[in-house]
Design an enzyme around this catalytic site. Structure first.
Site, PDB file in Angstrom:
ATOM      1  N   ASP A   1      20.187  12.967  29.256  1.00 52.52           N
ATOM      2  CA  ASP A   1      18.791  12.559  29.136  1.00 52.52           C
ATOM      3  C   ASP A   1      17.924  13.633  29.799  1.00 52.52           C
ATOM      4  OD1 ASP A   1      16.467  10.817  28.961  1.00 52.52           O
ATOM      5  OD2 ASP A   1      16.802  10.334  31.066  1.00 52.52           O
TER       6      ASP A   1
ATOM      7  N   ASN B   1      17.150   3.015  27.969  1.00 53.71           N
ATOM      8  CA  ASN B   1      17.363   3.634  26.660  1.00 53.71           C
ATOM      9  C   ASN B   1      18.597   4.531  26.656  1.00 53.71           C
ATOM     10  OD1 ASN B   1      16.026   5.464  28.369  1.00 53.71           O
ATOM     11  ND2 ASN B   1      15.021   6.511  26.675  1.00 53.71           N
TER      12      ASN B   1
END
Length: 270
Positions: free
Chosen positions: A13, A221
């Site tokens: 990420d 997420n």
């Protein structure tokens, strides 16, 4: 089998993970990722950011990589070729925005070349020290076409976003996937969109399996990505609620201490 022999793919990420709290990539992190490339690891960056926002950031790593953006709604190749694209339909977005949304909440539509918002928000602007993806103030009621990559809501009070999420899901539970990328960021995408789904497409293209990947993340997420990987690592700065939900996964140093790069240097590059 030791980790180094098993792992062929490194997935990370951006915000709260590869980037520090100033939304920058440290020189140490850049050096480690260049060594990853030198040792022929496949590198994937998966972020909630728009591709026009993320591309100049990952360019700072100076290595070829696959880029998954908008939580999986876009995939770009190491040559910046668009490999996958998926938008929410205008009517679906219109149905959400027609709800009685708390006026204190900032609403954003991620479009292909611009992000449209109902109000100026300094906290959002901090995520773009150098603006490559411009905001446009709009009245959503005046727009005919509301098709979007994703719909994004932000407010400093997490409880307000929880209430909004529940409000939307009452009549839209089968239409969308959603995630809290940060406690103050709620995002809705098409139900088929998820970082892990996009990553699976890349792995198939490159003839790898999830079991050969290591992934790093700090937000909800990232949850499916972390659970799917052969080794999922949760950032020390991640919310306690995520750490508790993924209690079977190892927690590493925070983003401001180069947690990703230090773990890679110790476990994969030595």
């Amino acid at each position: 089998m030791i980790l180094k022999e098993k792992i062929k793919v490194v997935i990370s990420d951006l915000d709260g993970t590869l980037l520090n709290s100033d939304h920058k990539i440290s020189q140490y992190t850049k050096t480690v990722f260049q060594e990853l490339h030198n040792q022929n690891y496949l590198i994937i960056v998966a972020t909630g950011r728009h591709h026009l926002d993320a591309m100049p950031i990952v360019a700072g790593l100076d290595v070829p990589l696959y880029l998954v953006t908008s939580n999986g709604a876009r995939i770009h190749s190491p040559e910046k070729e668009l490999l996958f694209s998926f938008d929410m339909e205008s009517d679906a977005v219109k149905s959400v925005l027609s709800l009685d949304i708390d006026p204190e909440i900032t609403t954003v539509l991620f479009r292909e070349n611009v992000w449209q918002t109902n109000k100026h928000n300094e906290k959002l602007n901090e995520f773009q020290p150098e603006v490559h993806y411009h905001p446009e103030l709009v009245n959503f009621n005046n727009l005919e076409d509301l098709s979007a990559i994703k719909v994004f809501f932000t407010h400093p009070k997490h409880s307000k976003l929880i209430a909004l999420r529940d409000q939307i899901l009452v009549n839209h539970s089968g239409l969308f996937s959603h995630a809290f990328s940060l406690p103050f960021c709620l995002e809705f995408m098409d139900k088929s969109v998820d970082k892990s789904v996009a990553i699976a497409k890349i792995l198939e293209k490159e003839n790898f399996g999830f079991e050969e990947s290591i992934s790093f993340g700090d937000g909800y997420n990232d949850e499916n990505m972390l659970k799917s990987s052969g080794k999922g690592l949760v950032m020390g700065n991640a919310p306690d609620s995520l750490k508790n939900k993924l209690s079977h996964l190892e927690v590493i140093l925070p983003n401001n201490h180069d947690g990703v790069a230090k773990y890679i240097a110790k476990e994969l590059l030595q």
